[in-house]
Design a protein around this motif. Structure first.
Motif, PDB file in Angstrom:
ATOM      1  N   SER A   1       1.233   9.018 -11.093  1.00  0.00           N
ATOM      2  CA  SER A   1       2.191   7.965 -11.413  1.00  0.00           C
ATOM      3  C   SER A   1       1.859   6.726 -10.593  1.00  0.00           C
ATOM      4  N   SER A   2       1.926   5.566 -11.233  1.00  0.00           N
ATOM      5  CA  SER A   2       1.663   4.317 -10.528  1.00  0.00           C
ATOM      6  C   SER A   2       2.926   3.462 -10.530  1.00  0.00           C
ATOM      7  N   PHE A   3       3.072   2.668  -9.468  1.00  0.00           N
ATOM      8  CA  PHE A   3       4.265   1.856  -9.277  1.00  0.00           C
ATOM      9  C   PHE A   3       3.859   0.495  -8.716  1.00  0.00           C
ATOM     10  N   ALA A   4       4.640  -0.517  -9.054  1.00  0.00           N
ATOM     11  CA  ALA A   4       4.541  -1.804  -8.364  1.00  0.00           C
ATOM     12  C   ALA A   4       5.425  -1.723  -7.119  1.00  0.00           C
ATOM     13  N   PHE A   5       5.008  -2.438  -6.063  1.00  0.00           N
ATOM     14  CA  PHE A   5       5.737  -2.390  -4.795  1.00  0.00           C
ATOM     15  C   PHE A   5       5.876  -3.796  -4.243  1.00  0.00           C
ATOM     16  N   ALA A   6       7.118  -4.194  -3.931  1.00  0.00           N
ATOM     17  CA  ALA A   6       7.364  -5.516  -3.352  1.00  0.00           C
ATOM     18  C   ALA A   6       8.628  -5.460  -2.519  1.00  0.00           C
ATOM     19  N   ASP A   7       8.499  -5.742  -1.230  1.00  0.00           N
ATOM     20  CA  ASP A   7       9.647  -5.810  -0.320  1.00  0.00           C
ATOM     21  C   ASP A   7      10.494  -4.547  -0.385  1.00  0.00           C
ATOM     22  N   GLY A   8       9.834  -3.398  -0.446  1.00  0.00           N
ATOM     23  CA  GLY A   8      10.526  -2.127  -0.466  1.00  0.00           C
ATOM     24  C   GLY A   8      11.057  -1.706  -1.814  1.00  0.00           C
ATOM     25  N   MET A   9      10.918  -2.549  -2.821  1.00  0.00           N
ATOM     26  CA  MET A   9      11.366  -2.217  -4.169  1.00  0.00           C
ATOM     27  C   MET A   9      10.206  -1.598  -4.942  1.00  0.00           C
TER      28      MET A   9
ATOM     29  N   SER B   1       5.089  14.499   1.810  1.00  0.00           N
ATOM     30  CA  SER B   1       4.285  13.497   2.517  1.00  0.00           C
ATOM     31  C   SER B   1       5.187  12.344   2.928  1.00  0.00           C
ATOM     32  N   ALA B   2       4.802  11.681   4.009  1.00  0.00           N
ATOM     33  CA  ALA B   2       5.535  10.527   4.523  1.00  0.00           C
ATOM     34  C   ALA B   2       4.515   9.457   4.868  1.00  0.00           C
ATOM     35  N   VAL B   3       4.580   8.320   4.181  1.00  0.00           N
ATOM     36  CA  VAL B   3       3.537   7.295   4.290  1.00  0.00           C
ATOM     37  C   VAL B   3       4.170   5.930   4.542  1.00  0.00           C
ATOM     38  N   PHE B   4       3.674   5.231   5.560  1.00  0.00           N
ATOM     39  CA  PHE B   4       4.117   3.857   5.824  1.00  0.00           C
ATOM     40  C   PHE B   4       3.454   2.889   4.853  1.00  0.00           C
ATOM     41  N   ASP B   5       4.182   1.845   4.470  1.00  0.00           N
ATOM     42  CA  ASP B   5       3.536   0.794   3.677  1.00  0.00           C
ATOM     43  C   ASP B   5       2.589   0.015   4.580  1.00  0.00           C
ATOM     44  N   PRO B   6       1.619  -0.723   4.004  1.00  0.00           N
ATOM     45  CA  PRO B   6       0.602  -1.388   4.835  1.00  0.00           C
ATOM     46  C   PRO B   6       1.164  -2.344   5.879  1.00  0.00           C
ATOM     47  N   GLU B   7       2.344  -2.923   5.636  1.00  0.00           N
ATOM     48  CA  GLU B   7       2.933  -3.829   6.613  1.00  0.00           C
ATOM     49  C   GLU B   7       3.762  -3.095   7.659  1.00  0.00           C
TER      50      GLU B   7
END
Length: 243
Positions: A139-147, A68-74
């Protein structure tokens, strides 16, 4: 239409601004990017990226398998779940050129043999969730500025399930309060509550899909209904969501 530029194209997503389409190719472990022209047609691919390597299981992870290939909301980043590598690849999207570049953190790994399949973002964009196909975990992850930072992993199947795990799809409710996944061999939707402040998932329960092999499902934009596509019973079942 345009050439796929990869084997077994299996997933696509549209950029939030509607300007690009990303396609994941399972067989070749690759991703291609297409511009959406002013009249709605697809332009020629502006970039094609190939993954390399292999995972732990020789039967399913003998090479890369972008699922899968998914864009982040921004719309700044593209995240690609590669089942064959047990990795989530992170790319920066250069909008003007339609090019992908590895982020400073080029990937994040899930646990060995998990087989990440699909990625879903929380509506607020600060969390993402992955359904792992090979062991039916989330699996869950935090996401901030591509990190991307790993938070937790939970089983999507009941403890007493004795069949073959096969996670297939994942969606987040528009409210952001619940995460849903599909289990093909168990023929169920797993329901997780999400505490955004703590960043923690907890299993609520399972709902039978009233059919065989739920390969995918969708939630309507208002968050009132969940529609399940049962592949091996040729049916779409509609469920009401108690918000």
């Amino acid at each position: 239409s345009q050439p796929a530029h990869g084997g077994f194209p299996c997933h696509l997503s549209v950029h939030p601004a509607g300007r690009h389409v990303a396609v994941a190719h399972y067989e070749t472990g690759s991703v291609s990017i297409y511009p959406v022209l002013a009249d709605g047609r697809l332009g020629e691919a502006t970039d094609i990226v190939h993954h390399e390597g292999h995972g732990h299981r020789p039967d399913r992870q003998e090479g890369p398998h972008a699922h899968s290939a998914v864009f982040d909301p921004e719309g700044r980043f593209l995240l690609v779940a590669d089942l064959g590598l047990d990795q989530i690849m992170i790319y920066r999207l250069e909008l003007d050129q339609g090019q992908l570049a590895p982020h400073e953190l080029p990937h994040v790994s899930v646990h060995t043999g998990a087989g990440p399949r699909h990625v879903a973002f929380h509506p607020h964009g600060h969390h993402l969730f992955v359904i792992n196909e090979l062991d039916a975990t989330v699996s869950s992850f935090a996401f901030a500025d591509g990190m991307v930072t790993a938070r937790q992993t939970l089983a999507a199947l009941p403890e007493d399930f004795t069949g073959t795990p096969s996670g297939s799809a994942i969606r987040v409710a528009p409210s952001g309060r619940f995460v849903y996944t599909a289990n093909r061999e168990h023929d169920s939707i797993a329901i997780f509550a999400f505490d955004e402040q703590e960043g923690v998932l907890s299993l609520v329960g399972h709902e039978p899909t009233r059919g065989r092999t739920p390969r995918d499902f969708a939630i309507d934009p208002a968050g009132a209904y969940l529609l399940v596509a049962n592949q091996d019973s040729d049916s779409v079942e509609v469920f009401h969501i108690e918000a």
